[in-house]
Design an enzyme around this catalytic site. Sequence first.
Site, mmCIF file in Angstrom:
data_model
loop_
_atom_site.group_PDB
_atom_site.id
_atom_site.type_symbol
_atom_site.label_atom_id
_atom_site.label_comp_id
_atom_site.label_asym_id
_atom_site.label_seq_id
_atom_site.Cartn_x
_atom_site.Cartn_y
_atom_site.Cartn_z
ATOM 1 N N ASP A 207 51.186 44.748 39.224
ATOM 2 C CA ASP A 207 50.921 44.210 40.565
ATOM 3 C C ASP A 207 50.609 45.248 41.486
ATOM 4 O O ASP A 207 49.931 45.213 42.225
ATOM 5 C CB ASP A 207 51.988 43.178 40.933
ATOM 6 C CG ASP A 207 53.331 43.651 40.727
ATOM 7 O OD1 ASP A 207 53.595 44.621 39.828
ATOM 8 O OD2 ASP A 207 54.377 43.091 41.245
ATOM 9 N N ASP A 235 38.065 44.463 35.757
ATOM 10 C CA ASP A 235 37.206 43.762 36.746
ATOM 11 C C ASP A 235 37.445 44.010 38.368
ATOM 12 O O ASP A 235 36.567 43.842 39.194
ATOM 13 C CB ASP A 235 37.472 42.313 36.572
ATOM 14 C CG ASP A 235 36.694 41.668 35.351
ATOM 15 O OD1 ASP A 235 36.340 42.233 34.430
ATOM 16 O OD2 ASP A 235 36.287 40.173 35.403
#
Length: 335
Positions: A207, A235
């Site tokens: 994260d 991505d």
Amino acid sequence: MSTSKTKDKYQIAVVPGDGIGKEVMEAAIFVLDALDIDFDYVYGEAGDECLEKTGTALPGETLDIIRNADACLFGAAGETAADVIVKIRQEMKMFANLRPVKAYPNTNALSENIDFMIVRENTEGMYIADEEEYTDEGAVARRIITREAESRIIDFAFNYARENDKSKVTAVHKANVLKKSDGLFKEIFYEVAKDYPDIATEDFYVDATAMYLITQPESFEVIVTTNLFGDILSDEGAGLVGGLGLIPSANIGLDGALFEPVHGSAPDIAGQGKANPIAMMLSSVMMLRYIGENEAADKLDAAILKVLNDANILTGDLGGNASTMEVAQAVKDYL
């Protein structure tokens, strides 16, 4: 990841797949044919249309074509991606997935200095979809992390860094929560790092990495991570440099390699000639380096860069109005 040139002729498995995979593959073959290299293309079917036509998304004949080739070019798979590309990776033991994230001119990149490689473990973790059948109460998926697989991919990442003059490798995990599985990944990372004292190391939670890719993307050189985290972060990396149409990838194993754009089959624009072929062409550059044709790889890479730098012939995702094959023709003209 490259090998020394050993052949005068190469057998290349070509699997266009679904949707825009066919269009970007046509563009890639078009420019590859402009190089002074003898390729023997052997075509195989796979994907949604293949499933509808033959009853299987990945016929055994296609797997055999890939096994017997020097390398494979793959276009895109639609809804059957898990039954096609994931299965190929598993069957061919393609344990390393390489996804370069690089800023090119005229692509709305967040920073012009972005240039890092994501090295993703390809054979285990959540992404292989080891799921139990769901019940009324819910569903269960297993996440398996093994010392063998993670040691192999981490060593691959450090070796890649050394061979490509990269000075730092970053491990990405969630060991504060997944204490056993990602705890093992982090432990192995620092064990392997001892064999590469010339390479700097650091590790971040996934994260935090997602944030750092936005706030300080220039600080990354090589990222090594597990299967699902690598898929997600690549991505995000595409978003940093102008979109999925610019991100190539390589799947490398001991007995073969497959090269594909990161984007999917994009059925909404399939058949319209709008697809950006750059990612497929850059995947072809990676293939050329793998088979040892480094001079040709440099030429094709330079031609792609010139087209992007000119910004006269670009597809719609990059702000232009050129067709897929018009971009291919522009690259070929520079070759």
